[in-house]
Design an enzyme around this catalytic site. Structure first.
Site, PDB file in Angstrom:
ATOM      1  CB  SER A 128       5.205  -6.260   7.276  1.00  0.00           C
ATOM      2  OG  SER A 128       4.834  -5.649   6.064  1.00  0.00           O
ATOM      3  CE1 TYR A 152       0.155  -5.791   9.160  1.00  0.00           C
ATOM      4  CE2 TYR A 152       1.019  -4.401   7.412  1.00  0.00           C
ATOM      5  CZ  TYR A 152       0.994  -5.609   8.081  1.00  0.00           C
ATOM      6  OH  TYR A 152       1.806  -6.623   7.659  1.00  0.00           O
ATOM      7  CE  LYS A 156       2.916  -7.364  11.165  1.00  0.00           C
ATOM      8  NZ  LYS A 156       2.937  -8.679  11.820  1.00  0.00           N
TER       9      LYS A 156
HETATM   10  C1  UD1 Z   1      -0.185  -4.782   1.164  1.00  0.00           C
HETATM   11  C2  UD1 Z   1      -0.060  -3.809   2.278  1.00  0.00           C
HETATM   12  C3  UD1 Z   1       1.127  -4.198   3.118  1.00  0.00           C
HETATM   13  C4  UD1 Z   1       0.901  -5.584   3.688  1.00  0.00           C
HETATM   14  C5  UD1 Z   1       0.644  -6.563   2.562  1.00  0.00           C
HETATM   15  C6  UD1 Z   1       0.198  -7.876   3.165  1.00  0.00           C
HETATM   16  C7  UD1 Z   1      -1.043  -1.745   1.410  1.00  0.00           C
HETATM   17  C8  UD1 Z   1      -0.785  -0.324   1.023  1.00  0.00           C
HETATM   18  N1  UD1 Z   1       0.030  -2.462   1.753  1.00  0.00           N
HETATM   19  O1  UD1 Z   1       1.014  -4.715   0.392  1.00  0.00           O
HETATM   20  O2  UD1 Z   1       1.315  -3.271   4.164  1.00  0.00           O
HETATM   21  O3  UD1 Z   1       2.019  -6.001   4.430  1.00  0.00           O
HETATM   22  O4  UD1 Z   1      -0.371  -6.088   1.686  1.00  0.00           O
HETATM   23  O5  UD1 Z   1       0.198  -8.876   2.234  1.00  0.00           O
HETATM   24  O6  UD1 Z   1      -2.168  -2.201   1.430  1.00  0.00           O
HETATM   25  N2  UD1 Z   1      -2.976  -3.916  -6.934  1.00  0.00           N
HETATM   26  C9  UD1 Z   1      -3.799  -3.650  -8.024  1.00  0.00           C
HETATM   27  N3  UD1 Z   1      -5.079  -4.129  -8.013  1.00  0.00           N
HETATM   28  C10 UD1 Z   1      -5.569  -4.866  -6.962  1.00  0.00           C
HETATM   29  C11 UD1 Z   1      -4.723  -5.152  -5.865  1.00  0.00           C
HETATM   30  C12 UD1 Z   1      -3.427  -4.654  -5.877  1.00  0.00           C
HETATM   31  O7  UD1 Z   1      -3.384  -2.983  -8.970  1.00  0.00           O
HETATM   32  O8  UD1 Z   1      -6.749  -5.259  -7.018  1.00  0.00           O
HETATM   33  C13 UD1 Z   1      -1.587  -3.431  -6.959  1.00  0.00           C
HETATM   34  C14 UD1 Z   1      -1.241  -2.474  -5.845  1.00  0.00           C
HETATM   35  O9  UD1 Z   1      -1.581  -1.157  -6.181  1.00  0.00           O
HETATM   36  C15 UD1 Z   1       0.264  -2.734  -5.701  1.00  0.00           C
HETATM   37  C16 UD1 Z   1       0.425  -4.210  -6.067  1.00  0.00           C
HETATM   38  O10 UD1 Z   1      -0.747  -4.558  -6.795  1.00  0.00           O
HETATM   39  O11 UD1 Z   1       0.982  -1.961  -6.642  1.00  0.00           O
HETATM   40  C17 UD1 Z   1       0.524  -5.115  -4.852  1.00  0.00           C
HETATM   41  O12 UD1 Z   1      -0.564  -4.886  -3.994  1.00  0.00           O
HETATM   42  P1  UD1 Z   1      -0.862  -5.836  -2.738  1.00  0.00           P
HETATM   43  O13 UD1 Z   1      -0.851  -7.245  -3.165  1.00  0.00           O
HETATM   44  O14 UD1 Z   1      -2.092  -5.330  -2.063  1.00  0.00           O
HETATM   45  O15 UD1 Z   1       0.416  -5.641  -1.808  1.00  0.00           O
HETATM   46  P2  UD1 Z   1       1.046  -4.336  -1.125  1.00  0.00           P
HETATM   47  O16 UD1 Z   1       0.236  -3.125  -1.382  1.00  0.00           O
HETATM   48  O17 UD1 Z   1       2.464  -4.271  -1.547  1.00  0.00           O
END
Ligand code: UD1
Length: 341
Positions: A128, A152, A156
């Site tokens: 990842s 997590y 990895k």
């Molecule tokens: C997350 C994990 C990452 C993992 C991946 C698996 C974290 C910090 N990282 O990635 O280690 O490999 O999922 O798929 O959890 N967001 C919102 N509102 C929401 C959900 C997300 O604003 O309800 C934003 C987040 O702040 C971020 C972006 O959307 O900026 C992407 O979030 P997400 O889809 O959870 O992915 P990662 O955080 O990149």
């Protein structure tokens, strides 16, 4: 190695595994699934059969069961193993670190033990972008420093290091490490897709549920990041492109490519608000959102440099953000409750 080589996919009934299963079959391989269904539902198997028109070979069991995996390796004489069976929720890993170590590192250790007793030394591992921790810049190349900020990520990193040690100890190992960025989207048939348990943690499935009216609004976590619109930027990759990256990795290793570690993304970053707008266009639904505080542990920006994957594997992502949203929406609309069973 003939293209009809049998390939074991651990965790093959999951979101990425199921799409990879279809891609491998279409590429002429004979994929076999091993899954304990702890994070996915058996209903996916009927869907896979509907898409491929062929019975699915799937074993219910745990990758940590060395005897079972040895028996599968003996029986099927796999050309390669794709190891995807792993937990992936950051929050859950903080609450239950031991489960993450047991499942992710223990599963990998057991698999390597079982493979050592077989003639198969070819492995593709689902890593990842989390291994880059809080990256100093974007785009991220594979030689960026690695770190972890949660259990997590630790698992990895530990698995990547274990695989390096295995290669150093016995050069017969051919290992492809794929560092996934943010997999989203679904199969174009609308029959398979991501089916998160409970409230989705990740952005795209959450947005899809808001568009479907199952959730009232999206919380946008952080609007003061150092990004063009202040919201977090990620490199979203269509799960179909990711599936093709596995096919390319298996082919390369079977054709004699040395071990490699590559980023798997698109090279294009998109902010939370861009994704939300793109999803509104794809679905024709309004997506209400509210500004919310930053999510602990989040970083501003993750974007892959995918040049190495293109050079070594001849692979690059083809789907746009609009495709990712359209396919996620079709899956969400047609399967509001995911897989029924
Ligand atoms: C997350 C994990 C990452 C993992 C991946 C698996 C974290 C910090 N990282 O990635 O280690 O490999 O999922 O798929 O959890 N967001 C919102 N509102 C929401 C959900 C997300 O604003 O309800 C934003 C987040 O702040 C971020 C972006 O959307 O900026 C992407 O979030 P997400 O889809 O959870 O992915 P990662 O955080 O990149």
């Amino acid at each position: 190695m003939p293209s009809r080589a049998p390939i074991l996919i651990t965790g093959g009934a999951g979101y990425i595994g199921s799409h990879t299963y279809v891609a491998l079959l279409e590429a002429g391989f004979l994929p076999v699934i091993l899954d304990n269904f702890s994070r996915c539902k058996p209903g996916v198997l009927t869907r896979l059969q509907a898409i491929t028109g062929q019975p699915v070979v799937c074993y219910g069991g745990n990758v940590s069961d060395v005897v079972l995996v040895q028996e599968l390796l003996r029986q099927h004489k796999f050309g390669a193993v794709i190891h995807m069976a792993g937990f992936k929720s950051v929050g859950e890993s903080v609450a239950h670190p031991l489960s993450y170590v047991e499942n992710n590192i223990g599963g990998m250790t057991a698999l390597l033990r079982a493979m050592e007793t077989s003639s198969c030394r070819t492995l593709v591992f689902s890593s990842s972008a989390t291994v880059y921790g809080d990256p100093p810049a974007a785009p991220i190349t594979e030689d960026f420093p690695r770190s972890h900020t949660n259990p997590y990520g630790m698992t990895k990193l530990a698995c990547e290091d274990l695989l390096s040690a295995m290669r150093a100890a016995a050069p017969a190992w051919r290992i492809g490490v794929l560092r996934y960025f943010n997999p989203v989207g679904a199969h174009a048939s609308g029959l398979i897709g991501e089916d998160p348990t409970g409230t989705p943690n990740n952005l795209m499935p959450f947005v899809a549920q808001v568009a479907a009216g199952q959730r009232a609004y999206l919380s946008v976590h952080g609007v003061d990041y150092d990004t063009p619109d202040g919201t977090g930027v990620r490199d979203y990759i269509h799960v179909q492109d990711l599936a093709q990256a596995h096919v390319a990795a298996v082919k390369a290793l079977l054709e004699g490519e040395e071990s490699f570690t590559v980023n798997v993304g698109t090279g294009q970053g998109h902010s939370v608000l861009e994704v939300t707008k793109a999803f509104e266009r794809a679905s024709g639904q309004a997506i209400p959102y509210r500004l919310a505080p930053r999510r602990p542990g989040d970083v501003a920006q993750y974007c892959a440099d995918c040049g190495l994957a293109q050079k070594l594997l001849g692979w690059r992502a083809k789907h746009s953000l609009a495709d990712m949203c359209a396919d996620t929406w079709r899956w969400q609309r047609d399967n509001p409750n995911g897989y029924d069973a």
